[in-house]
Design an enzyme around this catalytic site. Structure first.
Site, mmCIF file in Angstrom:
data_model
loop_
_atom_site.group_PDB
_atom_site.id
_atom_site.type_symbol
_atom_site.label_atom_id
_atom_site.label_comp_id
_atom_site.label_asym_id
_atom_site.label_seq_id
_atom_site.Cartn_x
_atom_site.Cartn_y
_atom_site.Cartn_z
ATOM 1 N N ALA A 19 -3.485 21.869 47.738
ATOM 2 C CA ALA A 19 -3.442 20.984 46.298
ATOM 3 C C ALA A 19 -3.733 19.390 46.718
ATOM 4 C CB ALA A 19 -2.160 20.871 45.570
ATOM 5 N N ARG A 24 -8.378 11.365 53.696
ATOM 6 C CA ARG A 24 -8.973 11.223 54.774
ATOM 7 C C ARG A 24 -10.339 11.868 55.319
ATOM 8 N NH1 ARG A 24 -4.002 12.035 58.384
ATOM 9 N NH2 ARG A 24 -5.380 11.554 59.998
ATOM 10 N N GLN A 81 -1.357 22.432 40.733
ATOM 11 C CA GLN A 81 -0.252 21.472 40.867
ATOM 12 C C GLN A 81 -0.807 20.072 40.356
ATOM 13 O OE1 GLN A 81 0.783 20.146 44.613
ATOM 14 N NE2 GLN A 81 3.076 19.469 44.062
ATOM 15 N N GLY A 86 5.011 16.809 45.784
ATOM 16 C CA GLY A 86 5.492 17.230 47.031
ATOM 17 C C GLY A 86 5.583 18.681 47.176
ATOM 18 N N TYR A 109 -0.239 26.791 54.717
ATOM 19 C CA TYR A 109 -1.107 25.643 54.470
ATOM 20 C C TYR A 109 -2.461 25.968 54.599
ATOM 21 C CZ TYR A 109 3.381 23.347 53.847
ATOM 22 O OH TYR A 109 4.814 22.705 53.457
ATOM 23 N N GLY A 149 8.485 16.047 60.674
ATOM 24 C CA GLY A 149 9.947 16.413 60.380
ATOM 25 C C GLY A 149 10.445 17.248 61.418
ATOM 26 N N GLU A 163 13.060 15.174 57.234
ATOM 27 C CA GLU A 163 11.834 14.482 57.351
ATOM 28 C C GLU A 163 11.875 13.345 58.034
ATOM 29 O OE1 GLU A 163 8.764 15.620 56.033
ATOM 30 O OE2 GLU A 163 9.881 17.262 55.330
ATOM 31 N N ASN A 178 9.096 20.703 62.576
ATOM 32 C CA ASN A 178 8.883 21.739 61.396
ATOM 33 C C ASN A 178 7.347 21.783 61.168
ATOM 34 O OD1 ASN A 178 8.810 23.108 58.853
ATOM 35 N ND2 ASN A 178 8.975 21.362 57.670
ATOM 36 N N ALA A 415 -58.780 37.163 68.202
ATOM 37 C CA ALA A 415 -58.217 35.735 68.148
ATOM 38 C C ALA A 415 -58.970 34.998 67.132
ATOM 39 C CB ALA A 415 -58.246 35.167 69.587
#
Length: 457
Positions: A19, A24, A81, A86, A109, A149, A163, A178, A415
């Site tokens: 989501a 970046r 979402q 978060g 992810y 985290g 975190e 994590n 040719a």
């Protein structure tokens, strides 16, 4: 896992978080659809998850969800979402899609594309361990813990998740980080998420808090540590995308050589996610494989070739500087040489086109020879048409075969001919304007031009 293992018999659902806005990346393309080795990063992840045969797949989207819907079709349910509050809040959005589901849930992810099926299985196996953990966390130990985290654990049991922004100096000294990936039983997941608050530095609902909540309830939460930190590397920028591509290519080159291919200059060869190379294949410098290429045993791909959507059979020689486009099939011991392009065309056994040729929408018979500068004129501005060249036919240099047209077996096209009508078996076709001869004309022309040039000085 044994045949009676609960981890093997319990149904599985995957929830892929995708989501984020991906700011970046500075791109109109959704972040998780950016390709690595010619395949969108989310597709890499879903292919690994598919090895576990999930009963349900949910992708949580926000910005750019229409792109995800188009790319994934009916292979996953899209949960939205909005707003984005978060990771814990993101997983909550999958509750409707998992209504009535009773099994294990893997939380993944979309921008962490290279988690292996083996690691996913290890997480599910641990979820069904004897101590029946409420949550299994996938952790890793990077060379530099940076802003990750932390997972505070003892003997494989998680004591606390924190975190980086909320961690103490002592907690930041812990090097176990994590990855964000978790395995949880569906019957517990959403109850734990409902108890997550947002009293933290970011004001967000952290997924990691379900571990702390379960611990507070007296439950065990376990950690699985991947030995390969690259497996859980996230991709958030063009630079990280390029770095992921570099790592993937390095591993693929090593695998190709281990499986019996010779790469003359490995660092210059570029593979696609589905490239197949047989044994004793030789690949020279600066070769690029796009998606959909298979190369059989003993073929040679000379330097500076580009192949995509092509099948190359045993003993074939390609290039240098050749291009095979989708639909190209080169049968056993056929050859295409320098500056030859083949698209949606078959070269049968032993056929060859050695120089400066375009073969599009064509069928080239066994043993046929295509002279330098030959083109199949396959497009009339509206439709594509096919050229059929019979076995052992000889097409002279600088010929144009204007499709639809058939050249018979053992026929010869002289040719420089522009052939627009079928040529029978064994026939010679010569299509040229009459040559005029004017003796002395060139000498007279040069003399006249030289006088004119001298008069202007």
């Amino acid at each position: 896992m044994t045949a009676s293992s609960p981890a093997e018999t319990a149904p599985l659902a995957t929830v892929v978080l995708a989501a984020g806005k991906g700011t970046r990346m500075k791109s109109d393309l959704h972040k998780v659809l950016h390709p690595i080795a010619g395949r969108p990063m989310v597709e890499h992840l879903m292919a690994s998850a598919a090895e576990l045969a999930p009963a349900r797949q949910v992708v949580v989207a926000g910005h750019g969800r229409e792109q995800l819907e188009k790319a994934l079709g009916d292979r996953a349910t899209i949960a939205v979402q909005d707003p984005q509050l978060g990771t814990g809040h993101a997983v909550q959005q999958a509750e409707g899609a998992l209504q009535g589901f009773d099994g294990d849930v893997l939380i993944l992810y979309g921008d962490v594309p290279f988690v292996s099926a083996a690691t996913m299985r290890a997480m599910i196996d641990r979820l069904h361990g004897a101590d029946s953990p409420a949550v299994v966390v996938l952790a890793f130990e990077p060379a530099d813990a940076l802003q990750y985290g932390r997972v505070i654990a003892e003997d494989g049991v998680v004591k606390k998740m924190v975190e980086h922004k909320d961690a103490t100096e002592a907690e930041r000294a812990c090097t176990l980080c994590n990855s964000g990936l978790m395995a949880v039983r569906s019957v517990e997941l959403f109850g734990l998420l409902a108890r997550v608050g947002n009293a933290n530095a970011q004001g967000e609902y952290y997924l990691t808090d379900i571990v702390n909540i379960a611990n507070a309830d007296g439950r065990t939460c376990a950690v699985v540590v991947t030995p390969d930190a690259d497996e859980v590397a996230g991709i958030n920028s063009r630079g990280e995308l390029a770095e992921a591509e570099r790592r993937w290519q390095e591993r693929r080159r090593i695998r190709a050589m281990a499986e019996g291919a010779t790469l003359v200059a490995p660092e210059t060869v570029w593979f696609a996610w589905d490239t197949v190379l047989g044994r004793d294949v030789t690949v020279e410098q600066n070769v690029v494989f796009g998606p959909g290429v298979s190369v059989a045993d003993g073929a040679v791909i000379h330097a500076f070739c580009h192949l995509e959507g092509a099948r190359v059979e045993s003993g074939v020689s390609i290039g240098p500087f050749a291009r095979l486009r989708p639909g190209a099939v080169l049968e056993e011991k056929s050859r295409v040489g320098n500056f030859v392009e083949v698209k949606n065309a078959v070269l049968h056994k032993g056929a060859k086109a050695n120089h400066l040729t375009y073969l599009g929408d064509a069928d080239v018979g066994e043993g046929a020879n295509i002279g330098a500068g030959t083109i199949t004129c396959n497009y009339d501005g509206y439709f594509k048409h096919k050229t059929v060249i019979g076995p052992r036919a000889f097409i002279g240099s600088n010929s144009a075969l204007i499709a639809p047209v058939k050249i018979g077996a053992d026929a010869i096209v002289a040719a420089g001919s522009a052939v627009s009508r079928d040529v029978a078996d064994g026939e010679l076709r010569l299509v040229r304007a009459e040559q005029l001869i004017k003796p002395g004309w060139a000498d007279a022309f040069h003399d006249a031009m030289k006088r004119k040039k001298a008069e202007k000085k």
